[in-house]
Design a protein around this motif. Structure first.
Motif, PDB file in Angstrom:
ATOM      1  N   LYS A  16       0.830  -1.217   0.000  1.00 22.21           N
ATOM      2  CA  LYS A  16       0.000   0.000   0.000  1.00 22.21           C
ATOM      3  C   LYS A  16       0.862   1.265   0.000  1.00 22.21           C
ATOM      4  N   ILE A  17       1.800   1.285  -0.936  1.00 18.87           N
ATOM      5  CA  ILE A  17       2.693   2.427  -1.111  1.00 18.87           C
ATOM      6  C   ILE A  17       2.583   2.939  -2.543  1.00 18.87           C
ATOM      7  N   ALA A  18       3.138   4.116  -2.788  1.00 18.86           N
ATOM      8  CA  ALA A  18       3.071   4.718  -4.111  1.00 18.86           C
ATOM      9  C   ALA A  18       4.075   4.053  -5.056  1.00 18.86           C
ATOM     10  N   PHE A  19       3.842   4.241  -6.349  1.00 16.27           N
ATOM     11  CA  PHE A  19       4.709   3.664  -7.390  1.00 16.27           C
ATOM     12  C   PHE A  19       6.185   4.004  -7.154  1.00 16.27           C
ATOM     13  N   PRO A  20       6.547   5.284  -6.967  1.00 17.04           N
ATOM     14  CA  PRO A  20       7.976   5.588  -6.810  1.00 17.04           C
ATOM     15  C   PRO A  20       8.598   4.990  -5.549  1.00 17.04           C
ATOM     16  N   GLU A  21       7.814   4.825  -4.488  1.00 15.23           N
ATOM     17  CA  GLU A  21       8.338   4.180  -3.283  1.00 15.23           C
ATOM     18  C   GLU A  21       8.702   2.732  -3.565  1.00 15.23           C
ATOM     19  N   LEU A 137       7.250  16.165  -5.433  1.00 13.23           N
ATOM     20  CA  LEU A 137       6.391  15.381  -6.316  1.00 13.23           C
ATOM     21  C   LEU A 137       7.048  15.142  -7.668  1.00 13.23           C
ATOM     22  N   LEU A 138       7.732  16.159  -8.198  1.00 16.45           N
ATOM     23  CA  LEU A 138       8.375  15.993  -9.499  1.00 16.45           C
ATOM     24  C   LEU A 138       9.564  15.044  -9.427  1.00 16.45           C
ATOM     25  N   ILE A 139      10.251  15.028  -8.299  1.00 16.46           N
ATOM     26  CA  ILE A 139      11.322  14.043  -8.119  1.00 16.46           C
ATOM     27  C   ILE A 139      10.736  12.632  -8.154  1.00 16.46           C
ATOM     28  N   ASP A 140       9.618  12.436  -7.444  1.00 12.49           N
ATOM     29  CA  ASP A 140       8.947  11.133  -7.475  1.00 12.49           C
ATOM     30  C   ASP A 140       8.427  10.810  -8.874  1.00 12.49           C
ATOM     31  N   LEU A 183       1.308  11.772 -10.635  1.00 18.75           N
ATOM     32  CA  LEU A 183       1.165  13.130 -10.109  1.00 18.75           C
ATOM     33  C   LEU A 183      -0.292  13.500  -9.835  1.00 18.75           C
ATOM     34  N   GLN A 184      -1.196  12.954 -10.616  1.00 20.85           N
ATOM     35  CA  GLN A 184      -2.616  13.258 -10.463  1.00 20.85           C
ATOM     36  C   GLN A 184      -3.323  12.322  -9.488  1.00 20.85           C
TER      37      GLN A 184
END
Length: 291
Positions: A16-21, A137-140, A183-184
């Motif tokens: 349950k983490i974000a794609f970049p993580e 956010l842009l780094i991610d 990002l969205q």
């Protein structure tokens, strides 16, 4: 090296983490480079992209065969495609033109496709980033885009000489599309679907630069594929899914690239590069054209 987007999405869903993580966890385990160091390197690339956009917008050195196009698009009123696409495409073409005049850019993933990701990301920052920590956010987003590019490099290719323009501008647009979906607020699966649909829209795209220069049709393709990637991100965010998973789409792109004749893979021996107009332009040594 990351070998499958499916693995990234599965890890993200399980934890349950974000794609970049999920990307950072996998990349750190694979390379031994700490996640924060990877993030720091991406912060440097983001700063380089910002600089290249500033310099590109101020650049006055003309290309050899293509005229300046970004300012025309920026000043155009009443665009059917909307302000976001117009701004992103203008930036993409300005950065691509800057590359053609030997300006310093970030190859994302290649020099010939260098305008697409900055065009998409900085348009998002301008139109959608108000009140948010856009730097983080842009780094991610770059980490997300980079993961799609890394898997593409492993499973297929990022070189026009190997796979045609589908592997360069197509890959850049797919990478940017995945980043925009993230990002969205899209799910990891939505980022994968966005990239898959973007790739599917350019399968078979030849690399046929006029005169061997990274100008015609390359600069305009940077601007056009921004629109492809943005629309595919919106489609994914709306709940539309790619029937074929991203990893399999990438495999197909690689297969199609290997099937392409050498004349359509960056040699300037086929396609637009051998049209009568292109031949006459290069024969005459004309320095600039429009169209």
């Amino acid at each position: 090296m990351l070998k499958a987007v499916e693995k990234i999405v599965r890890l993200a869903d399980d934890r349950k983490i974000a794609f970049p993580e999920a990307v950072l966890i996998l990349d750190a385990a694979e390379t031994g480079v700490p996640a924060e160091e990877i993030r720091g390197r991406m912060a440097e690339r983001l700063a380089d992209m910002r600089r290249s956009v500033r310099e590109a917008c101020a650049n006055t050195v003309p290309c050899r065969i293509e005229p300046s196009m970004g300012p025309k698009l920026r000043s155009y009123q009443g665009a059917m495609s909307g302000d976001f696409i117009l701004a992103a495409s203008a930036t993409a073409m300005e950065v691509a033109s800057y590359n053609a005049t030997m300006g310093r850019i970030v190859a994302a993933p290649t020099a010939g496709s260098c305008g697409i990701i900055p065009g998409m990301l900085f348009a998002w920052e301008f139109f959608c980033g108000e009140g948010r920590d856009t730097e983080a956010l842009l780094i991610d987003a770059l980490i997300t885009a980079g993961a799609v590019g890394e898997v593409t490099a492993f499973r297929a290719t990022l070189a026009g000489a190997d796979g045609g323009c589908q592997a360069e501008c197509g890959a850049a647009a797919a990478m940017g599309s995945a980043a925009l979906a993230f990002l969205q607020g899209g799910t990891p699966a939505m980022s994968a679907h966005a990239a898959a649909m973007t790739f599917k829209s350019v399968l078979g795209l030849a690399c046929d630069p006029v005169g061997g220069l990274v100008e015609c049709p390359c600069i305009k393709r940077n601007g056009i594929l921004v629109a492809n990637g943005t629309l595919c991100a919106d489609m994914a965010l709306a709940g539309i899914e790619s029937v074929i998973p991203l990893d399999e789409v990438i495999d197909s792109m690689g297969q199609i690239g290997r099937m392409m004749a050498p004349a359509l893979r960056e040699t300037s021996q086929g396609g637009l590069a051998v049209t009568p107009t292109a031949v006459e332009l290069m024969k005459a040594g004309q320095e600039r054209i429009g169209g």
